[in-house]
Design a protein around this motif. Structure first.
Motif, mmCIF file in Angstrom:
data_model
loop_
_atom_site.group_PDB
_atom_site.id
_atom_site.type_symbol
_atom_site.label_atom_id
_atom_site.label_comp_id
_atom_site.label_asym_id
_atom_site.label_seq_id
_atom_site.Cartn_x
_atom_site.Cartn_y
_atom_site.Cartn_z
ATOM 1 N N CYS A 74 -23.708 -50.819 34.393
ATOM 2 C CA CYS A 74 -24.727 -51.092 35.409
ATOM 3 C C CYS A 74 -24.734 -49.988 36.448
ATOM 4 O O CYS A 74 -25.725 -49.304 36.632
ATOM 5 N N ASN A 75 -23.641 -49.854 37.165
ATOM 6 C CA ASN A 75 -23.528 -48.804 38.175
ATOM 7 C C ASN A 75 -22.105 -48.837 38.711
ATOM 8 O O ASN A 75 -21.738 -49.779 39.399
ATOM 9 N N PRO A 76 -21.296 -47.837 38.413
ATOM 10 C CA PRO A 76 -19.895 -47.898 38.816
ATOM 11 C C PRO A 76 -19.688 -47.853 40.325
ATOM 12 O O PRO A 76 -18.673 -48.304 40.813
ATOM 13 N N ASN A 77 -20.622 -47.348 41.097
ATOM 14 C CA ASN A 77 -20.443 -47.216 42.536
ATOM 15 C C ASN A 77 -20.803 -48.471 43.311
ATOM 16 O O ASN A 77 -20.422 -48.631 44.445
ATOM 17 N N THR A 78 -21.591 -49.356 42.723
ATOM 18 C CA THR A 78 -22.081 -50.515 43.471
ATOM 19 C C THR A 78 -21.668 -51.823 42.826
ATOM 20 O O THR A 78 -22.476 -52.718 42.650
ATOM 21 N N SER A 79 -20.388 -51.960 42.448
ATOM 22 C CA SER A 79 -19.950 -53.198 41.808
ATOM 23 C C SER A 79 -20.043 -54.383 42.757
ATOM 24 O O SER A 79 -20.331 -55.494 42.343
ATOM 25 N N GLN A 80 -19.806 -54.162 44.060
ATOM 26 C CA GLN A 80 -19.920 -55.255 45.023
ATOM 27 C C GLN A 80 -21.365 -55.692 45.202
ATOM 28 O O GLN A 80 -21.664 -56.870 45.266
ATOM 29 N N SER A 81 -22.286 -54.735 45.271
ATOM 30 C CA SER A 81 -23.683 -55.094 45.477
ATOM 31 C C SER A 81 -24.264 -55.773 44.241
ATOM 32 O O SER A 81 -25.138 -56.613 44.352
ATOM 33 N N VAL A 82 -23.763 -55.441 43.059
ATOM 34 C CA VAL A 82 -24.231 -56.098 41.842
ATOM 35 C C VAL A 82 -23.849 -57.568 41.875
ATOM 36 O O VAL A 82 -24.656 -58.443 41.590
ATOM 37 N N SER A 83 -22.603 -57.878 42.240
ATOM 38 C CA SER A 83 -22.185 -59.268 42.265
ATOM 39 C C SER A 83 -22.935 -60.049 43.343
ATOM 40 O O SER A 83 -23.285 -61.200 43.135
ATOM 41 N N SER A 84 -23.211 -59.431 44.492
ATOM 42 C CA SER A 84 -23.948 -60.145 45.535
ATOM 43 C C SER A 84 -25.405 -60.333 45.127
ATOM 44 O O SER A 84 -26.015 -61.355 45.441
ATOM 45 N N SER A 85 -25.969 -59.358 44.400
ATOM 46 C CA SER A 85 -27.351 -59.536 43.946
ATOM 47 C C SER A 85 -27.429 -60.629 42.895
ATOM 48 O O SER A 85 -28.432 -61.336 42.811
ATOM 49 N N LYS A 86 -26.374 -60.789 42.085
ATOM 50 C CA LYS A 86 -26.342 -61.887 41.108
ATOM 51 C C LYS A 86 -26.355 -63.224 41.831
ATOM 52 O O LYS A 86 -27.036 -64.149 41.412
ATOM 53 N N VAL A 87 -25.608 -63.328 42.924
ATOM 54 C CA VAL A 87 -25.576 -64.571 43.694
ATOM 55 C C VAL A 87 -26.958 -64.865 44.267
ATOM 56 O O VAL A 87 -27.432 -66.002 44.220
ATOM 57 N N VAL A 88 -27.626 -63.829 44.776
ATOM 58 C CA VAL A 88 -28.969 -64.010 45.322
ATOM 59 C C VAL A 88 -29.916 -64.471 44.219
ATOM 60 O O VAL A 88 -30.727 -65.384 44.422
ATOM 61 N N ASN A 89 -29.819 -63.846 43.032
ATOM 62 C CA ASN A 89 -30.673 -64.248 41.911
ATOM 63 C C ASN A 89 -30.386 -65.676 41.481
ATOM 64 O O ASN A 89 -31.307 -66.432 41.181
ATOM 65 N N ILE A 90 -29.128 -66.049 41.432
ATOM 66 C CA ILE A 90 -28.774 -67.416 41.051
ATOM 67 C C ILE A 90 -29.362 -68.405 42.039
ATOM 68 O O ILE A 90 -29.930 -69.435 41.648
ATOM 69 N N ASN A 91 -29.258 -68.107 43.328
ATOM 70 C CA ASN A 91 -29.841 -68.994 44.342
ATOM 71 C C ASN A 91 -31.349 -69.095 44.178
ATOM 72 O O ASN A 91 -31.930 -70.175 44.288
ATOM 73 N N LYS A 92 -31.991 -67.943 43.919
ATOM 74 C CA LYS A 92 -33.444 -67.935 43.731
ATOM 75 C C LYS A 92 -33.836 -68.785 42.517
ATOM 76 O O LYS A 92 -34.749 -69.600 42.589
ATOM 77 N N TYR A 93 -33.093 -68.618 41.415
ATOM 78 C CA TYR A 93 -33.393 -69.386 40.208
ATOM 79 C C TYR A 93 -33.103 -70.868 40.401
ATOM 80 O O TYR A 93 -33.823 -71.722 39.869
ATOM 81 N N ASN A 94 -32.074 -71.183 41.158
ATOM 82 C CA ASN A 94 -31.787 -72.593 41.442
ATOM 83 C C ASN A 94 -32.924 -73.229 42.241
ATOM 84 O O ASN A 94 -33.319 -74.366 41.970
ATOM 85 N N LYS A 95 -33.454 -72.490 43.230
ATOM 86 C CA LYS A 95 -34.584 -73.016 44.005
ATOM 87 C C LYS A 95 -35.800 -73.223 43.108
ATOM 88 O O LYS A 95 -36.500 -74.238 43.228
ATOM 89 N N GLN A 96 -36.056 -72.259 42.228
ATOM 90 C CA GLN A 96 -37.182 -72.398 41.296
ATOM 91 C C GLN A 96 -36.977 -73.610 40.392
ATOM 92 O O GLN A 96 -37.918 -74.361 40.118
ATOM 93 N N LEU A 97 -35.741 -73.787 39.916
ATOM 94 C CA LEU A 97 -35.443 -74.918 39.045
ATOM 95 C C LEU A 97 -35.681 -76.240 39.757
ATOM 96 O O LEU A 97 -36.292 -77.161 39.203
ATOM 97 N N VAL A 98 -35.240 -76.350 41.004
ATOM 98 C CA VAL A 98 -35.455 -77.575 41.786
ATOM 99 C C VAL A 98 -36.959 -77.801 41.993
ATOM 100 O O VAL A 98 -37.449 -78.925 41.862
ATOM 101 N N ASN A 99 -37.696 -76.722 42.292
ATOM 102 C CA ASN A 99 -39.138 -76.818 42.482
ATOM 103 C C ASN A 99 -39.829 -77.306 41.211
ATOM 104 O O ASN A 99 -40.671 -78.206 41.249
ATOM 105 N N PHE A 100 -39.455 -76.698 40.068
ATOM 106 C CA PHE A 100 -40.062 -77.113 38.796
ATOM 107 C C PHE A 100 -39.708 -78.557 38.458
ATOM 108 O O PHE A 100 -40.542 -79.309 37.947
ATOM 109 N N ALA A 101 -38.484 -78.951 38.757
ATOM 110 C CA ALA A 101 -38.065 -80.321 38.471
ATOM 111 C C ALA A 101 -38.868 -81.316 39.323
ATOM 112 O O ALA A 101 -39.293 -82.366 38.820
ATOM 113 N N SER A 102 -39.103 -80.987 40.588
ATOM 114 C CA SER A 102 -39.892 -81.895 41.429
ATOM 115 C C SER A 102 -41.344 -81.947 40.966
ATOM 116 O O SER A 102 -41.963 -83.016 40.961
#
Length: 179
Positions: A74-102
């Motif tokens: 992915c990118n050897p210099n930004t391993s911390q930013s990759v993991s934080s962006s994954k968390v942001v994406n997971i949160n975004k997808y969780n919100k979408q999932l809750v929205n679709f479920a409602s």
């Protein structure tokens, strides 16, 4: 007598090809094991047989080495930013999932209301009214299918971001078998 030099070309006989594959695979795995022990290297090998059967060797494990390789890819210099962006994406997808479920629950409630309406008007034989109810029911079913596909897509994206690819394929194939 010694060893003969073998011409490197695809074997035509399927039995000879399978035997050669098995012997060479074993030798390859032995060499990889020696490399990992002697040099302390992390090694992962995945081989598919002529019958499309997978074989793997890994030290310490194939999943560990593959995850490390993919993280560096992915990118050897930004391993911390990759993991934080994954968390942001997971949160975004969780919100979408809750929205679709409602939205799915809302559509199911509308469907139940339409079913009640149909039961109430079961004695009415007005053709136009029944056609309107039928059209509404068809539209409702399409909406439910669409939301269901969106929920499945969101779940798959979440699986891709949380689990290794091997586990995701296993989860998706189990879900497809249920359908």
């Amino acid at each position: 007598m010694g060893r003969r030099k073998i011409e490197i070309a695809r074997l035509t006989d399927t039995n000879n090809r399978q035997v050669t594959f098995s012997k060479r695979r074993t030798g390859l795995f032995k060499k990889a094991n020696e490399l990992s022990i002697l040099c302390g290297a992390e090694v992962a090998i995945v081989v598919f047989s002529p019958g499309n059967k997978p074989y793997s060797f890994g030290h310490p494990a194939v999943d560990v080495v593959a995850a490390k390789f993919l993280k560096q890819e992915c990118n050897p210099n930004t391993s911390q930013s990759v993991s934080s962006s994954k968390v942001v994406n997971i949160n975004k997808y969780n919100k979408q999932l809750v929205n679709f479920a409602s939205q799915l629950r809302d559509e199911q409630e509308k469907g139940a209301m339409f079913d009640e309406t149909i039961k109430q008007f079961a004695g009415i034989e007005t053709l136009t009214h029944l056609q309107m109810l039928h059209a509404s029911l068809v539209k409702l079913k399409e909406n439910v299918r669409s939301y269901s596909r969106d929920v499945e897509a969101a779940e798959t994206l979440i699986l891709f971001s949380e689990k290794p690819v091997k586990e995701v394929k296993r989860c998706v194939s189990k879900r497809n078998k249920k359908i």
